[in-house]
Design an enzyme around this catalytic site. Structure first.
Site, PDB file in Angstrom:
ATOM      1  N   THR A  38      -8.847  14.891 -31.050  1.00  0.00           N
ATOM      2  CA  THR A  38      -9.773  15.453 -30.104  1.00  0.00           C
ATOM      3  C   THR A  38      -9.196  15.467 -28.717  1.00  0.00           C
ATOM      4  OG1 THR A  38     -11.586  15.381 -32.390  1.00  0.00           O
ATOM      5  CG2 THR A  38     -11.456  16.488 -30.014  1.00  0.00           C
TER       6      THR A  38
ATOM      7  N   SER B 182      -3.862   9.841 -34.249  1.00  0.00           N
ATOM      8  CA  SER B 182      -4.933   9.252 -34.189  1.00  0.00           C
ATOM      9  C   SER B 182      -5.341   8.323 -35.127  1.00  0.00           C
ATOM     10  CB  SER B 182      -6.470  10.345 -35.000  1.00  0.00           C
ATOM     11  OG  SER B 182      -7.488  10.251 -34.900  1.00  0.00           O
TER      12      SER B 182
ATOM     13  N   CYS C  26     -17.318  18.542 -41.359  1.00  0.00           N
ATOM     14  CA  CYS C  26     -18.375  19.128 -41.793  1.00  0.00           C
ATOM     15  C   CYS C  26     -19.803  18.605 -41.195  1.00  0.00           C
ATOM     16  CB  CYS C  26     -20.052  19.440 -42.923  1.00  0.00           C
ATOM     17  SG  CYS C  26     -19.393  17.635 -43.582  1.00  0.00           S
TER      18      CYS C  26
END
Ligand code: PMP
Length: 386
Positions: free
Chosen positions: A72, A199, A326
């Site tokens: 991110t 990542s 989610c």
């Protein structure tokens, strides 16, 4: 807890033994990697070894690797108008992102919202190449961000072709390679990527570590975190040496096992898909017509809600996820499937099965058994119309 089978590797993978050992060793040290004494230099050595390992995973030079807290943050670092090439200012006037990117890319990073444009994808989830070139004409110096493989569908983009189009339009290409790294070939040169995010926790390293990899002479002018000048001034803050060392060890292990793992995972994924189709012929597998990662299946049964299937499978000892990320724990309709033109009702039923290097044949058999169980009990309760 009764025995469970884990099929949510695209969300996070188990920690590899190599990563665990590297982290334990790092935790045994005391030095700050910026200190000049012996202890500091020992910590620095671990960081630099890890940098070389992450660079090797993507065929890049170690000096192009900037460690971050995850992908991110790596995406945030990459997506800035303030870039230089070979010491020359090359500000980007527009950011183009595919409409199926991770939210950390779709959000546009450090570009103003008015300068961000989404690129459409086909029904199979591939960037619409016919649309790419004309859209890029809307900018003088575009930055384009297209992921290597999608986290929900596993669909692999033709990055080398995209890179050729982007470069012909004086563009720079950023690739979010989070789901591809360690699973498929991810050489930055072969992909033609200029910037690439990875990542740690998707390839068996710890959560909370990642990297932005820069190719050649591309330089990011706009610092992400100002402070003590760590990571060549791009991302300040005392390095998380243990997490970085674990990331490096995982990168080495993933790279070494990649080809053999891909063959095994493809066979297991195919076995699952054959069993799924045999038990529920109405199952729709998304992106089935496009090249996909060896480990991912995203499917839906018309009329069945994802929550229902996920909870029922969980009670049967199986961890799968909904298609969509989610973060709140709630299942939302997948924006990836919406971008692919899938009707909303079907997107609400998307279930993702993703496996990894330690998934066994027995795990897949458990999953299929559980699926048959779940389906027959749901049918009995007429919870859905097939
Ligand atoms: N990009 C993709 C494609 C991802 O799947 C993820 C993780 N879900 C990220 C970026 C973010 O990675 P991290 O968890 O390291 O911040």
């Amino acid at each position: 807890m009764a025995e469970r089978a884990y099929f949510d590797w695209n969300a996070t993978a188990p920690l590899r033994a190599e990563a665990r050992a590297a982290m334990a060793a790092a935790w045994g040290l005391t030095g700050n990697a910026s200190s000049v004494h012996t202890e500091g230099r020992a910590a620095r050595r671990l960081v630099e070894e890890a940098r070389a390992s992450v660079a090797a995973l993507v065929g890049a030079e170690a000096k192009g690797v900037t460690f971050t807290s995850g992908a991110t943050e790596a995406n945030m670092l990459a997506l800035t108008p303030a870039l230089e090439i070979g010491g020359r200012k090359e500000p980007r006037d527009r950011l183009f992102v595919s409409s199926i990117e991770h939210p950390s890319v779709r959000g546009g990073g450090r570009f103003p919202a008015s300068s961000v444009e989404q690129l459409p994808v086909t029904g199979d989830g591939l960037v619409d190449l016919a649309e790419l070139e004309p859209r890029l004409l809307r900018a003088e110096r575009p930055l384009v961000s297209v992921m290597l493989a999608n986290n929900e569908t596993g669909v692999i983009q033709p990055i080398a072709e995209i890179a050729a189009i982007v470069h012909a339009a004086h563009g720079i290409l950023h690739v979010d390679a989070v789901q591809g790294a360690g699973r498929i070939d991810c050489s930055i040169d072969e992909l033609g990527a200029d910037l690439l995010s990875v990542s740690s926790h998707k390839l068996g390293g710890p959560q909370g570590a990642g990297a932005l990899v820069r190719r050649g002479d591309i330089h990011i002018v706009e610092v992400l975190i100002k402070g003590g000048g760590q990571e060549r001034g791009l991302r300040a803050g005392t390095e998380n040496v243990a997490a970085i060392a674990g990331f490096g060890a995982a990168a080495v292990a993933a790279n070494a096992a990649r080809q053999a793992d891909a063959v095994r995972m493809t066979a297991l994924r195919d076995k699952f898909e054959a069993g799924l189709k045999a038990a529920t012929p109405q199952a729709v597998i998304f992106g089935a017509g496009a090249p996909r990662l060896p480990n991912t299946t995203l499917f839906a049964i018309p009329g069945m809600k994802a929550e229902t299937a996920i909870i029922a499978l969980d009670l049967n000892g199986i961890a799968v996820s909904s298609g969509s990320a989610c973060s709140s724990g709630k299942v939302q309709a997948s924006s990836v499937l919406a971008a692919m033109g899938v009707e909303t009702e079907l997107t609400r039923g998307a279930v993702r099965v993703s496996l990894g290097w330690s998934t066994s044949e027995a795990d897949v058999e458990c999953l299929l058994k559980a699926w048959i169980n779940v389906i027959s009990s749901l049918l009995k309760k007429h919870a859905y119309a097939a």
